[in-house]
Structure formats: C-alpha cells, structure tokens
Design a protein around this motif. Structure first.
Motif, PDB file in Angstrom:
ATOM      1  N   VAL A  43      30.231  41.112  42.020  1.00 12.09           N
ATOM      2  CA  VAL A  43      28.937  40.335  41.944  1.00 12.09           C
ATOM      3  C   VAL A  43      29.014  39.040  42.320  1.00 12.09           C
ATOM      4  O   VAL A  43      28.082  38.016  42.290  1.00 12.09           O
ATOM      5  CB  VAL A  43      28.231  40.389  40.648  1.00 12.09           C
ATOM      6  CG1 VAL A  43      27.641  41.916  40.347  1.00 12.09           C
ATOM      7  CG2 VAL A  43      28.986  40.111  39.406  1.00 12.09           C
ATOM      8  N   GLY A  44      30.414  38.513  42.480  1.00  8.10           N
ATOM      9  CA  GLY A  44      30.724  37.069  42.952  1.00  8.10           C
ATOM     10  C   GLY A  44      32.153  36.867  42.723  1.00  8.10           C
ATOM     11  O   GLY A  44      32.924  37.854  42.480  1.00  8.10           O
ATOM     12  N   SER A  45      32.591  35.617  42.701  1.00  2.67           N
ATOM     13  CA  SER A  45      33.847  35.182  42.533  1.00  2.67           C
ATOM     14  C   SER A  45      33.710  33.762  41.854  1.00  2.67           C
ATOM     15  O   SER A  45      32.889  33.151  42.091  1.00  2.67           O
ATOM     16  CB  SER A  45      34.557  35.262  43.850  1.00  2.67           C
ATOM     17  OG  SER A  45      34.093  34.249  44.668  1.00  2.67           O
ATOM     18  N   GLU A  46      35.105  33.378  41.406  1.00  2.00           N
ATOM     19  CA  GLU A  46      35.231  32.119  40.787  1.00  2.00           C
ATOM     20  C   GLU A  46      36.567  31.706  41.316  1.00  2.00           C
ATOM     21  O   GLU A  46      37.458  32.313  41.637  1.00  2.00           O
ATOM     22  CB  GLU A  46      35.021  32.036  39.337  1.00  2.00           C
ATOM     23  CG  GLU A  46      35.905  33.006  38.875  1.00  2.00           C
ATOM     24  CD  GLU A  46      35.533  32.998  37.209  1.00  2.00           C
ATOM     25  OE1 GLU A  46      34.660  32.357  36.511  1.00  2.00           O
ATOM     26  OE2 GLU A  46      36.469  33.500  36.391  1.00  2.00           O
ATOM     27  N   VAL A  47      36.997  30.557  41.317  1.00  2.32           N
ATOM     28  CA  VAL A  47      38.103  29.762  41.605  1.00  2.32           C
ATOM     29  C   VAL A  47      39.268  30.029  40.334  1.00  2.32           C
ATOM     30  O   VAL A  47      38.713  30.114  39.135  1.00  2.32           O
ATOM     31  CB  VAL A  47      37.975  28.319  41.717  1.00  2.32           C
ATOM     32  CG1 VAL A  47      39.380  27.594  41.918  1.00  2.32           C
ATOM     33  CG2 VAL A  47      37.201  27.847  42.877  1.00  2.32           C
ATOM     34  N   SER A  48      40.295  30.613  40.868  1.00  3.66           N
ATOM     35  CA  SER A  48      41.127  30.903  39.760  1.00  3.66           C
ATOM     36  C   SER A  48      42.470  30.700  40.239  1.00  3.66           C
ATOM     37  O   SER A  48      43.402  31.429  40.714  1.00  3.66           O
ATOM     38  CB  SER A  48      41.104  32.319  39.570  1.00  3.66           C
ATOM     39  OG  SER A  48      41.874  32.824  38.408  1.00  3.66           O
ATOM     40  N   PRO A  49      43.142  29.416  40.023  1.00  7.14           N
ATOM     41  CA  PRO A  49      44.353  29.026  40.729  1.00  7.14           C
ATOM     42  C   PRO A  49      45.380  29.800  40.213  1.00  7.14           C
ATOM     43  O   PRO A  49      46.608  29.630  41.029  1.00  7.14           O
ATOM     44  CB  PRO A  49      44.596  27.453  40.243  1.00  7.14           C
ATOM     45  CG  PRO A  49      43.581  27.500  39.019  1.00  7.14           C
ATOM     46  CD  PRO A  49      42.366  28.317  39.280  1.00  7.14           C
ATOM     47  N   ASP A  50      45.505  30.454  39.202  1.00  8.32           N
ATOM     48  CA  ASP A  50      46.661  31.204  38.815  1.00  8.32           C
ATOM     49  C   ASP A  50      46.858  32.613  39.211  1.00  8.32           C
ATOM     50  O   ASP A  50      47.251  33.601  38.475  1.00  8.32           O
ATOM     51  CB  ASP A  50      47.122  31.272  37.115  1.00  8.32           C
ATOM     52  CG  ASP A  50      47.152  29.579  36.514  1.00  8.32           C
ATOM     53  OD1 ASP A  50      47.770  28.989  37.304  1.00  8.32           O
ATOM     54  OD2 ASP A  50      46.623  29.625  35.400  1.00  8.32           O
ATOM     55  N   THR A  51      46.295  32.695  40.510  1.00 10.87           N
ATOM     56  CA  THR A  51      46.220  34.097  40.861  1.00 10.87           C
ATOM     57  C   THR A  51      46.853  33.956  42.430  1.00 10.87           C
ATOM     58  O   THR A  51      46.763  32.744  43.187  1.00 10.87           O
ATOM     59  CB  THR A  51      44.929  34.770  41.029  1.00 10.87           C
ATOM     60  OG1 THR A  51      43.922  33.906  41.720  1.00 10.87           O
ATOM     61  CG2 THR A  51      44.346  34.839  39.871  1.00 10.87           C
ATOM     62  N   PRO A  52      47.414  34.997  43.053  1.00 10.23           N
ATOM     63  CA  PRO A  52      47.889  34.585  44.424  1.00 10.23           C
ATOM     64  C   PRO A  52      46.824  34.251  45.612  1.00 10.23           C
ATOM     65  O   PRO A  52      46.962  33.361  46.378  1.00 10.23           O
ATOM     66  CB  PRO A  52      48.474  36.092  45.022  1.00 10.23           C
ATOM     67  CG  PRO A  52      48.809  36.632  43.529  1.00 10.23           C
ATOM     68  CD  PRO A  52      47.807  36.113  42.796  1.00 10.23           C
ATOM     69  N   THR A  53      45.632  34.720  45.207  1.00  4.49           N
ATOM     70  CA  THR A  53      44.657  34.566  46.093  1.00  4.49           C
ATOM     71  C   THR A  53      44.019  33.264  46.019  1.00  4.49           C
ATOM     72  O   THR A  53      43.097  32.562  46.696  1.00  4.49           O
ATOM     73  CB  THR A  53      43.552  35.420  46.508  1.00  4.49           C
ATOM     74  OG1 THR A  53      43.001  36.006  45.236  1.00  4.49           O
ATOM     75  CG2 THR A  53      44.324  36.762  47.024  1.00  4.49           C
TER      76      THR A  53
END
Length: 170
Positions: A43-53
């Motif tokens: 249903v969406g996304s959020e910034v997540s700097p501790d993931t590869p993408t």
C-alpha cells in the motif's frame, strides 16, 4: 522511629514490586504465528536507509502464507512471518525487525549482512518480510527474520533457507 522504618520498608517493597511489573511489561511475549512464502498487499513505501534498496514496502490487510522455510530467490518473490503479542492487550509494543542475510553488495557500493527497520507488535497479526526487488539481493544462504525490542534483545526469530537461481521466466 519504628513507624518511619516500617514506612520505608513498605515504600521500598512497593517500589521493587512496581519495578518488577514494569520489567514484566517490557518483556512482553511476541510469537510467530505463521511463516513462509507470502503474497502481501503493498500500500506504499517509506524511506529505510538500513535496507539494500533504501525503501521499506508497507503492506496492509491479511497476508496469504504458504508455510515453508525453503525459499527460491526470484525477483518479486516474498517471504516472511506473521506475528503478534500475546500478553499486552490493546497496547502497541515498538520493535525493530532485523533480517540477517548473506552478504548483499548494493549498487551504491555498500556491503550488508543485515537489514533493519522499525515496526510494532500488537495483539493483532502483523507482517514482517522480504521481497526480492533487485538482482543484487538474490543471494543463497540462511536468512533470519528477528523481531527485537528497542534495546536490541531478540524476542523471537525464524530462519529460512534461500536458494538463488532457476527462476521461472515471466
């Protein structure tokens, strides 16, 4: 003086008892109720700097699960766990999802052995999982989804045997 000492003993005992209750609340039980291949509704996304993408996919609603610990790593395939708390009523328990995985070398030059993002646990089923989005994520080995309290203590985890390659052409 004796009454003052009794009051201090009572007060000390009450403080110790209350501290015990606070510690008990902080060590809430989180349980994994299902796991395997999943088909979550994004249903969406959020910034997540501790993931590869650098992005965390947000999902809602029921998540279909095919129970297994064997996962073929293919673009678009997802796997994960459904979890809930069993002892905090309607409260929300802040947690961190940590996925330990084999070395992923991202396009921006990072080398990662784990990925993480904040989440929460409730008495309702919640989902934590992984979707393979980029070729550099397709790595074989043990992948473990660990749910941790905010101090980093593991509450529960589930491991998966991921095998890369031989994906159907779509």
């Amino acid at each position: 003086m004796i009454q003052h000492v009794r009051y201090l003993v009572f007060l000390t005992a009450a403080m110790a008892w209350n501290t015990g209750l606070a510690e008990e609340r902080q060590t809430s039980t989180v349980e994994i109720v299902d796991w395997g291949l999943t088909n979550p509704k994004e249903v969406g996304s959020e910034v997540s700097p501790d993931t590869p993408t650098g992005v965390n996919r947000l999902v809602e609603g029921p998540v279909d699960v095919t129970r297994t610990t064997k996962v073929r790593a293919c673009i678009g395939r997802s796997f994960g766990v459904l979890y809930r708390t069993s002892d905090i009523g309607e409260a929300v328990l802040p947690i961190t999802v940590v996925v330990f995985h084999p070395m992923i070398k991202t396009q921006d030059g990072r080398s990662m052995l784990k990925s993480s993002w904040p989440d929460s646990a409730t008495s309702l089923r919640r989902y934590a999982g992984w979707v393979f989005e980029r070729d550099f994520e397709l790595v074989s080995g043990e992948w473990t989804i660990s749910l941790r309290d905010l101090s980093g203590r593991e509450l529960v985890s589930k491991s998966f045997d991921v095998i890369a390659g031989s994906c159907p052409i779509s």
